[in-house]
Design an enzyme around this catalytic site. Sequence first.
Site, PDB file in Angstrom:
ATOM      1  N   ASP A 241     -10.707  -4.957   6.113  1.00  0.00           N
ATOM      2  CA  ASP A 241      -9.986  -4.968   5.055  1.00  0.00           C
ATOM      3  C   ASP A 241     -11.338  -4.103   3.928  1.00  0.00           C
ATOM      4  O   ASP A 241     -10.083  -3.401   3.219  1.00  0.00           O
ATOM      5  CB  ASP A 241      -9.431  -6.172   4.468  1.00  0.00           C
TER       6      ASP A 241
ATOM      7  N   LYS B 154      -7.137   3.431   6.221  1.00  0.00           N
ATOM      8  CA  LYS B 154      -7.495   2.680   6.405  1.00  0.00           C
ATOM      9  C   LYS B 154      -7.771   1.488   6.932  1.00  0.00           C
ATOM     10  O   LYS B 154      -7.032   0.687   6.280  1.00  0.00           O
ATOM     11  CB  LYS B 154      -9.048   3.131   5.527  1.00  0.00           C
TER      12      LYS B 154
ATOM     13  N   ILE C 140       0.683  -1.267   0.177  1.00  0.00           N
ATOM     14  CA  ILE C 140      -0.198   0.188   0.045  1.00  0.00           C
ATOM     15  C   ILE C 140       0.578   1.075   0.197  1.00  0.00           C
ATOM     16  O   ILE C 140       0.353   1.993  -0.182  1.00  0.00           O
ATOM     17  CB  ILE C 140      -1.166  -0.021   1.131  1.00  0.00           C
ATOM     18  N   ALA C 141       2.104   1.507   1.033  1.00  0.00           N
ATOM     19  CA  ALA C 141       3.524   2.630   1.043  1.00  0.00           C
ATOM     20  C   ALA C 141       3.614   2.851  -0.930  1.00  0.00           C
ATOM     21  O   ALA C 141       3.632   3.463  -0.863  1.00  0.00           O
ATOM     22  CB  ALA C 141       4.061   2.109   1.906  1.00  0.00           C
ATOM     23  N   ARG C 142       3.666   1.277  -1.456  1.00  0.00           N
ATOM     24  CA  ARG C 142       4.318   1.570  -3.040  1.00  0.00           C
ATOM     25  C   ARG C 142       3.230   2.472  -3.823  1.00  0.00           C
ATOM     26  O   ARG C 142       2.929   2.855  -4.704  1.00  0.00           O
ATOM     27  CB  ARG C 142       5.245   0.234  -3.153  1.00  0.00           C
TER      28      ARG C 142
ATOM     29  N   HIS D 133      -1.688   1.457  13.170  1.00  0.00           N
ATOM     30  CA  HIS D 133      -1.347   2.342  12.669  1.00  0.00           C
ATOM     31  C   HIS D 133      -1.740   3.798  13.793  1.00  0.00           C
ATOM     32  O   HIS D 133      -1.335   5.234  13.371  1.00  0.00           O
ATOM     33  CB  HIS D 133      -3.108   2.458  12.027  1.00  0.00           C
TER      34      HIS D 133
ATOM     35  N   SER E  18      11.461   3.409   7.548  1.00  0.00           N
ATOM     36  CA  SER E  18      11.429   1.817   7.465  1.00  0.00           C
ATOM     37  C   SER E  18      11.522   1.390   9.087  1.00  0.00           C
ATOM     38  O   SER E  18      12.683   2.181   9.532  1.00  0.00           O
ATOM     39  CB  SER E  18      11.823   1.119   6.175  1.00  0.00           C
ATOM     40  N   ARG E  19      11.690  -0.200   9.306  1.00  0.00           N
ATOM     41  CA  ARG E  19      12.281  -0.554   9.927  1.00  0.00           C
ATOM     42  C   ARG E  19      13.854  -0.874  10.087  1.00  0.00           C
ATOM     43  O   ARG E  19      14.434  -1.923  11.062  1.00  0.00           O
ATOM     44  CB  ARG E  19      11.860  -1.401  10.988  1.00  0.00           C
TER      45      ARG E  19
ATOM     46  N   ARG F  41      -1.853 -12.008   6.048  1.00  0.00           N
ATOM     47  CA  ARG F  41      -2.529 -10.728   6.950  1.00  0.00           C
ATOM     48  C   ARG F  41      -3.555 -10.904   6.798  1.00  0.00           C
ATOM     49  O   ARG F  41      -4.249 -10.810   8.022  1.00  0.00           O
ATOM     50  CB  ARG F  41      -1.717  -9.990   5.923  1.00  0.00           C
TER      51      ARG F  41
END
Length: 328
Positions: free
Chosen positions: A178, A97, A15-17, A79, A36-37, A165
Amino acid sequence: MSDIIRWGILGTGRIARDFANALKDTPDAVLAAVGSRSVENAAAFAQDFGQPAVYGSYEELAKAPDVDIIYVGTPHPMHAGNTLLALRGGKAVLCEKPFTINLREAQQVVAEARERKLFLMEAMWTRYMPALAEVKRIIASGEIGVVNSVHADLSFVASTEPENRVNKRELGGGALLDLGIYPLSIACALLGPAASVQAQAILSEAGVDMTTGFTIRHQGGTMSVNSCSLRARTPSELTVSGSLGSVRMEGMFHLSQTLTVKLTSGVTRTVATPYLGNGYVHEAIEAGRCLREGLLESPGMTHAETLDLMKVLDTIRAQIGVRYPADD
């Protein structure tokens, strides 16, 4: 606030992409930083998106200079914590969301943003798509008469792999958060807040919902019938009906590029509603507009609406028996 909105992206998943790609098509916006981590993941992400500044932790991104707003695109249970981190770093936030896992978390996040006088918005991108704006215009024109119902579903066949997930309770899995949030949000955008809701579901062995149906009685005396599933490929359309006819958002309604109006007089017409880029562009444009105008929330997705929707989601989950670790 400068004309160019400088974005940071927290998280490097799919989703970030998608959102980073949307920024390429967003006027007066630039991807300035990614966090990022691990610095390796952030650097790999940055290579595909114009080499923004790279940060190897979310904490560093929250404190980064030259970032106006952070898009939070991490898994559901993260989130609230990630948004609080960004807000406490002095950054405006667009949070993917579902806004949080539950109402308690959402209230905490909204309170933090209000106390710090920082812009905060739930990334319910369909609220800003041209199709929804056109549906609202058709309703307001009186063409389909007095509107009294919405029927909406959004479903697809997801992986049955236990580690995926969507199948893991600890990651906020299930169809409702979702997918069900889409018909819920749009039904309330069109018919107003929920007065009551009744839901049923089929749960997996892991304790998350695979298929959920819920009926909402809205405060204005109207009703919506909504469903979502991770086990069936449905038409995934949304129809708004009134005394003189209906308007349907075609295809996967959250990506609708055409509407069909059918009137009791026999008239049928199709309306084109194309969108920019991959669709996320419109929410990015709105967030940028709000920042430039000094707004703390978007009129199209207010804090009050986000909290109302989280309350409905909590009620549905209580009725169908889905609990997440964050609820304890």
